[in-house]
Write a protein that holds these residues in place. Structure first.
Motif, mmCIF file in Angstrom:
data_model
loop_
_atom_site.group_PDB
_atom_site.id
_atom_site.type_symbol
_atom_site.label_atom_id
_atom_site.label_comp_id
_atom_site.label_asym_id
_atom_site.label_seq_id
_atom_site.Cartn_x
_atom_site.Cartn_y
_atom_site.Cartn_z
ATOM 1 N N GLU A 135 24.957 40.793 32.724
ATOM 2 C CA GLU A 135 25.563 40.445 34.018
ATOM 3 C C GLU A 135 27.082 40.400 33.940
ATOM 4 O O GLU A 135 27.762 40.336 34.959
ATOM 5 C CB GLU A 135 25.022 39.100 34.528
ATOM 6 C CG GLU A 135 25.274 37.941 33.580
ATOM 7 C CD GLU A 135 24.692 36.611 34.062
ATOM 8 O OE1 GLU A 135 23.741 36.124 33.412
ATOM 9 O OE2 GLU A 135 25.190 36.076 35.061
ATOM 10 N N LEU A 136 27.638 40.424 32.723
ATOM 11 C CA LEU A 136 29.100 40.448 32.578
ATOM 12 C C LEU A 136 29.660 41.862 32.477
ATOM 13 O O LEU A 136 30.855 42.041 32.288
ATOM 14 C CB LEU A 136 29.514 39.657 31.329
ATOM 15 C CG LEU A 136 29.382 38.142 31.426
ATOM 16 C CD1 LEU A 136 29.672 37.501 30.070
ATOM 17 C CD2 LEU A 136 30.324 37.579 32.485
ATOM 18 N N GLU A 137 28.775 42.860 32.589
ATOM 19 C CA GLU A 137 29.252 44.247 32.491
ATOM 20 C C GLU A 137 29.217 44.884 33.866
ATOM 21 O O GLU A 137 28.157 45.233 34.364
ATOM 22 C CB GLU A 137 28.359 45.039 31.539
ATOM 23 C CG GLU A 137 28.392 44.557 30.102
ATOM 24 C CD GLU A 137 27.416 45.312 29.205
ATOM 25 O OE1 GLU A 137 27.370 46.554 29.287
ATOM 26 O OE2 GLU A 137 26.681 44.655 28.438
ATOM 27 N N TYR A 138 30.372 45.048 34.482
ATOM 28 C CA TYR A 138 30.428 45.704 35.795
ATOM 29 C C TYR A 138 31.857 46.087 36.135
ATOM 30 O O TYR A 138 32.815 45.512 35.614
ATOM 31 C CB TYR A 138 29.877 44.790 36.900
ATOM 32 C CG TYR A 138 30.575 43.452 36.982
ATOM 33 C CD1 TYR A 138 30.048 42.336 36.328
ATOM 34 C CD2 TYR A 138 31.754 43.291 37.717
ATOM 35 C CE1 TYR A 138 30.672 41.106 36.396
ATOM 36 C CE2 TYR A 138 32.392 42.056 37.766
ATOM 37 C CZ TYR A 138 31.843 40.974 37.100
ATOM 38 O OH TYR A 138 32.475 39.748 37.150
ATOM 39 N N ILE A 139 31.957 47.066 37.010
ATOM 40 C CA ILE A 139 33.236 47.420 37.633
ATOM 41 C C ILE A 139 32.970 47.448 39.132
ATOM 42 O O ILE A 139 32.223 48.299 39.608
ATOM 43 C CB ILE A 139 33.741 48.798 37.160
ATOM 44 C CG1 ILE A 139 33.907 48.812 35.634
ATOM 45 C CG2 ILE A 139 35.066 49.132 37.858
ATOM 46 C CD1 ILE A 139 34.212 50.185 35.059
ATOM 47 N N LYS A 140 33.549 46.494 39.830
ATOM 48 C CA LYS A 140 33.290 46.408 41.273
ATOM 49 C C LYS A 140 34.584 46.622 42.046
ATOM 50 O O LYS A 140 35.678 46.384 41.554
ATOM 51 C CB LYS A 140 32.731 45.018 41.627
ATOM 52 C CG LYS A 140 31.360 44.724 41.049
ATOM 53 C CD LYS A 140 30.793 43.401 41.588
ATOM 54 C CE LYS A 140 29.493 43.036 40.890
ATOM 55 N NZ LYS A 140 29.422 41.599 40.564
ATOM 56 N N THR A 141 34.398 47.034 43.285
ATOM 57 C CA THR A 141 35.551 47.171 44.173
ATOM 58 C C THR A 141 35.413 46.122 45.264
ATOM 59 O O THR A 141 34.670 46.305 46.217
ATOM 60 C CB THR A 141 35.598 48.576 44.792
ATOM 61 O OG1 THR A 141 34.300 48.885 45.318
ATOM 62 C CG2 THR A 141 35.947 49.621 43.755
ATOM 63 N N PRO A 142 36.093 45.005 45.122
ATOM 64 C CA PRO A 142 35.977 43.923 46.117
ATOM 65 C C PRO A 142 36.481 44.372 47.499
ATOM 66 O O PRO A 142 37.299 45.307 47.587
ATOM 67 C CB PRO A 142 36.868 42.813 45.559
ATOM 68 C CG PRO A 142 37.452 43.307 44.296
ATOM 69 C CD PRO A 142 37.065 44.718 44.075
ATOM 70 N N PRO A 143 36.043 43.701 48.554
ATOM 71 C CA PRO A 143 36.426 44.119 49.907
ATOM 72 C C PRO A 143 37.935 44.117 50.137
ATOM 73 O O PRO A 143 38.468 44.948 50.865
ATOM 74 C CB PRO A 143 35.730 43.092 50.827
ATOM 75 C CG PRO A 143 35.174 42.054 49.931
ATOM 76 C CD PRO A 143 35.107 42.578 48.551
ATOM 77 N N GLY B 57 34.017 43.013 34.932
ATOM 78 C CA GLY B 57 33.350 42.012 34.117
ATOM 79 C C GLY B 57 33.912 42.036 32.701
ATOM 80 O O GLY B 57 34.216 43.100 32.164
ATOM 81 N N SER B 58 34.040 40.853 32.119
ATOM 82 C CA SER B 58 34.757 40.770 30.838
ATOM 83 C C SER B 58 34.089 41.522 29.708
ATOM 84 O O SER B 58 34.760 41.953 28.778
ATOM 85 C CB SER B 58 34.965 39.302 30.437
ATOM 86 O OG SER B 58 33.705 38.672 30.269
ATOM 87 N N MET B 59 32.766 41.700 29.772
ATOM 88 C CA MET B 59 32.074 42.389 28.681
ATOM 89 C C MET B 59 31.918 43.885 28.935
ATOM 90 O O MET B 59 31.210 44.563 28.199
ATOM 91 C CB MET B 59 30.695 41.761 28.436
ATOM 92 C CG MET B 59 30.746 40.410 27.757
ATOM 93 S SD MET B 59 31.530 40.472 26.120
ATOM 94 C CE MET B 59 30.294 41.389 25.191
ATOM 95 N N THR B 60 32.592 44.411 29.955
ATOM 96 C CA THR B 60 32.530 45.851 30.201
ATOM 97 C C THR B 60 33.203 46.565 29.043
ATOM 98 O O THR B 60 34.313 46.217 28.643
ATOM 99 C CB THR B 60 33.256 46.199 31.518
ATOM 100 O OG1 THR B 60 32.797 45.307 32.545
ATOM 101 C CG2 THR B 60 32.986 47.630 31.941
#
Lengths: 161, 779, 294
Positions: free
Chosen positions: C59-67, C74-77
């Motif tokens: 759950e710490l692995e992600y790249i999101k584009t906030p609104p 995510g720190s573990m990406t």
């Protein structure tokens, strides 16, 4: 919990269950617990690349991974690449281009190059050099390794057709 | 008719094993009941040892034994002198202070062993090392060569005044006269600093003693398995053949693996006997930097005397050579420096004086080049200084003074590392130089390209240097060739292999003589159980010296094959040919016999063998050269320096090389390229650094930088010349160190040339961007 | 070179990890990519009593584009995932430009985006890049969380505001103004090796082509990555021209950094390299900003 931990690791398609100390390095686990000795240890600080293996399909330094971290993961090593009578095209290219001398760094190179060619099937010489920059070789001067990778890229692309 | 195997670019026999990970290196070997060793090593470079308390370590779970010097009793003594002193050179002074296997009262370099732990695993052994309590009093440390020989300097050995390990003076001609009559005498102080061998595989040793057969088996990453065997046997009072030394595949040698008296070599066999269990020791990378030998660490006070037209009248070179804390390997490295300083050029008067100095640093023994790069560096720098002074083109001053081919064999009057006078056997120095200039496009670059690039603000430079490489020295090597009943041929020789392709090149020599396929020749190297006479792999001698021994054995076997074949096939020997694994009658395809069948017939189980005939198709051959064969060549390089970062890119590097007859051109190029990568390292990346306390500052690959793929020259062009050596029947010379020898000289010349406008002069190697920046800024 | 023994925990969720860290306090050390920690442990220079391995917490692995724009990583990406992400290339090209210099592919396959920032190596690239991009860092501990602007995050060499019982969970990179160009330049002895100086520049232009915003971060030349005050003083509201870049470079390299002398390079070399790289970096960032039109 420095007590030994049970782990399940798939290596070259075979499942292994072992109990290991947390501090056991993956490189030592593969070499001594599983007796898969193609992965070599050159520095134990992540600089030489001789210990490179694939973890879930990407190249990693096995001296910088604890065996317990490989629990429930899939590892691939050069032991599973080809056989003496049926070499993998990359191994064949290495032989034809005299891309190895003492051979100690070679398995690490092979495992770095396999995912590189998978993701870059038609690399330029420059890209090849950059891709192998993380593997040190003291014998060959790298020139023939670049040639071997170039050759293998052609052979492997041909086979893929 | 061209040879079928010899001189052909045959692919290597050993590759399938190496590529599939099936080749066994030392750490791949496991024996039942095996224990693991770890050494506790001194941090201090110079200290008095008050006590080493191992009592807690002995109690550590999983520890079987812990030993200090006291435990070894009479076994504890300084090791043998691996290379004798040069008493053959008149008036030489040599103070032998050989390696101590484990420190007793005193440590003399950081990394010197204090104790050895034997445990169930290396992990546990390292844990137990931390339980050892050492009481040491640090003593003053000496690391600077010039300070070390001054009066009042701390002494590495209390009984060696001024830390002078050796003083060896050689002269030919009369330099004083030459200097008197010279128009110009140029003097320079030239610095060459230390580099490590840093093979990808560290050292290792496994000892297994069988107390039922009283035999000992040792697996070693050794370049000298036979001397190692003899040394171990001698120490234990055993017959030489009670000890078998086997070299597995070795991950690179480059020199340091020639040592046979380091702590592991001496102590582990004793421990294996005491504990009656196999003992394995695998060096780690940090230990390799600290406590495996390294090389290049000299300060030269050199001068060259010339006429104003650039003719050299004489060269004088007095130099300090760092041997580190001990000198077990004699004068090998500095003698190589002496013999390679002026070897390309006609220098009537030459003085070379070696002052070998003890320091509190690790011991110096050969690393690829082994003193030769230093000699070449000194001369090439002197020539460039002279060219600048006399306003001569650097190529011209070299061409003018090259030793002409009609002078061969050229007796140098200088004794070398093999204790005989250096004689240049063959070569075409002018041809090498011309080829190098052509291949690099010298005229075009200097006249057209360089001015254009400079106008655009680029810092580009070109360098051209010459070099020789003394190779293939004695004492001798031997080989045994045996035709098997299976129709294949076994070849065993005493030297060991570290990637040079011995399993293929020796097979090529045998295959050519006996008419079998290269793949059907099984080569065994470095196993004293199979062959036990010889010296080892060093000084680029394996292919030539052992190769000639293999050849000598092979032709004897060939004679036996022809003799017996003629008898069996009932034709004269002249009508026979050996090909395709058969002994054939020429022009009679149905009249032949497989060579394996002949081998079986050669070992009768009834009847008799005639007097003077040996059973089987087997022979042993030896070869001892009268002196070493001299490889030679020229190197040219075009570099560009980034004006902000001072990073140097080598755009083009040309190496023209002459090693006489080439066994396998594919492997030859590999050797030259490999040497070049080490040369590039020695020029701009590698430097083993000690602080003033004798601590190694960069004992890891993070800070000891080995060239990566992108550090190599963008374009490398290899050219060849061939002046076969008259010293052996196949005309071969060695080549292993060729790529490493000229590179620092060429690099520095090219970089100086890139800053021609700034007129800098660099009299040191290795360089790095920061040093280069300061040369330009502070000039 | 084998590591000393340690206790090992591999929590499967953030919550579990935070519980563990609270329990262990000073005895616990987060294991992220391990590319810096494990070598130190193999040398026995680092000897944590216990490791809390975050690698199983997907759950710490992600790249999101906030609104609101920008990126939330995510720190573990893994560094290599960030390196090859099209959305990172689009929204934070500075990160992608710096990435190939961070070790080698094998290192980047394990190394994590958050791990590098939390490690705070003065010679590291990602700490400086996060400073250049004005990141916001989400730090968690059992029962609470906090947001720390990156300008307050780095305290010294290998030191950040993260407490022993805390972990970095997310790095938010705010959106960049439209007419923004970025550039990363460095000098290192070899490709992938430690830098002697590195510069990250972010230049934002207004509709008239003058500098609306600028940030020049200098790495490897101080105890932490450093923001150049001179760059803002000299460029904001002004034309981005070479004379200005030279002025900034001179001032920054002479007065704003504190480089050391070590076995690889002198402080003076580092200063002059910094000067040259600032000029190059600002020129490139400006050219890129201009290329964005508007």
């Amino acid at each position: 919990m420095s007590a030994p931990i049970k782990i399940k690791v798939k290596v070259n398609g075979v499942d292994y269950e072992r109990t290991v100390e947390p501090r056991l390095l993956l490189s030592d686990f593969l070499r001594h617990d599983l007796e898969l000795t193609s992965t070599h240890v050159g520095c134990e600080h992540g600089m030489c690349g001789a210990c490179t293996v694939l973890m879930d399909g990407v190249a990693v330094r096995s001296c910088l991974v604890f065996a317990v971290q490989a629990n429930e993961h899939a590892i691939e090593t050069a032991d599973g690449l080809g056989t003496e009578t049926a070499l993998h095209p990359l191994q064949q290219a290495f032989m034809e281009e005299h891309a190895l001398q003492c051979g100690f760094c070679t398995p690490g190179f092979l495992m770095s190059i396999i995912p590189f060619l998978r993701d870059n099937p038609r690399p330029t010489d420059e890209q090849i050099r950059e891709a192998i920059d993380g593997n040190l070789c003291r014998c060959t001067g790298y020139e023939n390794i670049v040639r071997a990778v170039k050759k293998a890229s052609v052979t492997m692309a041909g086979k893929a057709k | 008719m061209a040879e079928k195997y010899f001189k052909q670019p045959i692919l290597r026999n050993e590759d399938p094993r190496l590529l599939t990970g099936k080749a066994k290196f030392i750490d791949d070997i496991t024996l039942p009941g095996m224990l693991h060793a770890a050494f506790l090593r001194s941090d201090f470079a110079s200290a008095k040892i008050n006590s080493v308390d191992v009592s807690a370590a002995r109690k550590h779970p999983g520890v079987v034994a812990v030993y200090t010097a006291a435990d070894f009793g009479d076994y504890w003594k300084p090791g043998p002198l691996q290379v004798p002193p040069p008493s053959v050179i008149k008036g030489s002074l040599f103070n032998a202070r050989t390696l101590i296997p484990i420190a007793k009262d005193r440590v003399r370099f950081s990394g010197e062993p204090l104790a050895v732990v034997i445990a169930e695993s290396r992990y546990i052994a390292e844990d137990a090392c931390e339980d050892i309590v050492v009481d040491m009093e640090p003593l003053p440390v000496v690391t600077d060569l010039e300070k070390a020989i001054e009066d009042g300097s701390p002494l590495v050995h209390d009984d060696v005044p001024n830390n002078l390990a050796a003083d060896v003076y050689q002269e030919r001609g009369n330099y004083a006269e030459a200097a008197k009559y010279a128009d110009v005498v140029i003097k320079r102080k030239i610095l060459i600093d230390r580099c490590a061998g840093a093979a990808m595989e560290n050292r290792g040793l496994i000892v297994d003693y069988d107390d039922r057969t009283h035999n000992m088996t040792v697996w070693a990453t050794s370049q000298a398995p036979i001397p190692l065997r003899n040394s171990i046997a001698g120490r234990l009072g055993m017959f030489e053949n009670q000890v078998r030394v086997i070299t597995p595949f070795i991950g690179g040698g480059f020199g340091p693996k020639i040592m046979t008296s380091q702590a592991d070599d001496v102590l582990l066999p004793i421990i294996a006997m005491w504990l009656n269990r196999p003992i394995k020791w695998i060096e780690d990378r940090r230990e390799n930097f600290l406590a495996t030998t390294s090389e290049r660490d000299q300060i030269h006070f050199a001068e060259i005397a010339l006429k104003k037209d650039g003719t050299i009248l004489g060269v004088k070179d007095v130099f300090l050579h760092d041997t580190g804390a001990y000198d077990p390997y004699g004068m090998t490295v500095p003698l190589n420096t002496s013999t390679h300083t002026v070897s390309n050029y006609e220098v009537p008067a030459f003085v070379t004086q070696i002052k070998m100095v003890f320091t509190n640093k690790m011991v110096v023994t050969p690393v690829r080049g082994a003193g030769r790069p230093e000699g070449v560096f000194v001369m090439e720098r002197l020539l460039d200084a002279a060219a600048r002074e006399l306003k001569m083109n650097p190529v011209e001053i070299r061409r003018k003074n090259l030793l002409p081919s009609n002078k061969y064999p050229y007796k140098s009057g200088i004794i070398g590392q093999d204790f005989v006078e250096g004689v240049l056997d063959s070569g075409d120095f002018a041809g090498n130089l011309k080829k190098a200039l052509d291949l690099v496009g010298y005229d075009e670059f200097v006249k057209t390209e360089q001015p254009k690039l400079r106008a655009a603000g680029k810092k580009v430079g070109i360098g051209v240097v010459n070099f020789t490489e003394g190779t293939a020295v004695g004492p001798y090597e031997g080989a045994k060739v045996t035709v098997g009943g299976n129709g294949k041929v076994n070849t065993a020789t005493g030297i060991s292999s570290q990637g040079q392709g011995h399993f293929t090149i020796f097979a090529q020599i045998v295959a050519e003589q006996l008419g079998v396929d290269v793949k059907d020749v099984n080569v065994i190297t470095g196993d004293t159980g199979h062959f036990h006479w010889g010296a080892g792999t060093f000084a680029s001698r394996g292919a030539t010296v052992a190769g000639t021994a293999v050849y000598n054995a092979a032709i004897k076997v060939r004679e036996k094959v022809l003799k017996l074949g003629a008898k069996v096939l009932e034709v004269p020997e002249s009508e026979l040919e050996l090909a395709d694994g058969l002994v054939k009658v020429k022009n009679k395809p149905d009249k032949s016999i497989p060579i394996g069948q002949l081998a079986v017939m050669a070992n009768p189980m009834r009847g008799t063998i005639e007097p003077g005939v040996e059973p089987g198709l087997e022979a042993v051959g030896y070869y001892g050269p009268p002196y070493g064969a001299t490889g030679n060549g020229s190197m040219a390089m075009i570099v560009e320096v980034d004006p902000v970062t001072y990073a140097v890119k080598i755009h083009k590097c040309v190496i023209v090389h002459d090693c006489g007859t080439v066994i396998n051109p594919l492997l030859l190029e590999g050797q030259v390229m490999g040497g070049l990568s080490m040369g590039v390292g020695n020029s701009f990346y590698e430097q083993l650094l000690y602080d003033e306390n004798g601590q190694v500052m960069n004992a890891s690959f993070m800070d000891y930088l080995i060239p990566q793929a992108t550090d190599m020259p963008e374009e490398v062009i290899l050219g060849h010349n061939s002046s076969p050596s008259p010293l052996n029947p196949l005309g071969m010379k060695g080549v292993g160190e060729a790529g490493a020898i000229p590179t620092p000289s060429c690099f520095v010349q090219a970089v100086e040339n890139a800053f021609e406008a700034e007129n800098i002069e660099i009299m040191e190697t290795p360089l790095n961007p920061s040093k280069l920046f300061h040369y330009v800024k502070d000039h | 070179m084998k590591p000393a023994a340690f206790d090992y925990y591999a929590p499967a969720s953030v919550e579990e990890a935070l519980d563990r860290l609270a329990e262990l306090g000073y005895n616990g050390k987060v294991l992220a990519g391990g590319q810096s920690l494990t070598p130190a442990m193999n040398f026995r220079m680092a000897r944590p009593a216990a490791l809390v391995d975050l690698n199983a917490i997907h759950e710490l692995e992600y790249i999101k584009t906030p609104p609101e724009g920008g990126l939330a990583i995510g720190s573990m990406t893994r560094d290599s995932v960030v390196e090859h992400s099209p959305v990172v290339l689009e929204k934070a090209p500075l990160v992608v430009e710096a990435m190939p210099n961070i070790g080698h592919p094998q290192i980047r396959n394990r190394g994590t985006f958050g791990g590098a920032i939390a490690h705070a190596d003065p010679a590291g690239q990602l700490p400086g890049i996060s400073l250049a991009l004005r990141a916001n860092l989400h730090i968690l501990k059992k029962g609470s969380d906090r947001w720390v602007p990156v300008d307050e995050f780095f305290l010294g060499p290998f030191m950040t505001v993260i407490e022993p019982d805390e972990m970095l969970a997310e790095v938010v990179l705010p959106p960049l103004p439209t007419r923004t160009g970025t550039s990363y330049k460095q000098v290192s002895r070899q490709r992938g090796s430690a830098t002697q100086s590195a510069i990250a520049s972010v230049v934002s232009l207004d509709e008239k082509g003058k500098v609306a915003n600028v940030r020049v971060v200098m790495m490897s030349v101080g105890a932490t990555p450093l923001v150049s005050a001179a760059a803002e003083e000299i460029l904001i509201g002004q034309e981005p021209v070479e004379e200005a870049f030279k002025e900034i470079a001179t001032k920054a390299s002479e007065t704003e950094i504190d480089p050391s002398t070590d076995m690889h390079a002198t402080a003076e070399y580092r200063r002059q390299a910094t000067r040259g790289l600032i000029i190059q970096s600002l020129a490139t960032a400006t050219a890129r900003a201009k290329g964005k039109g508007g």
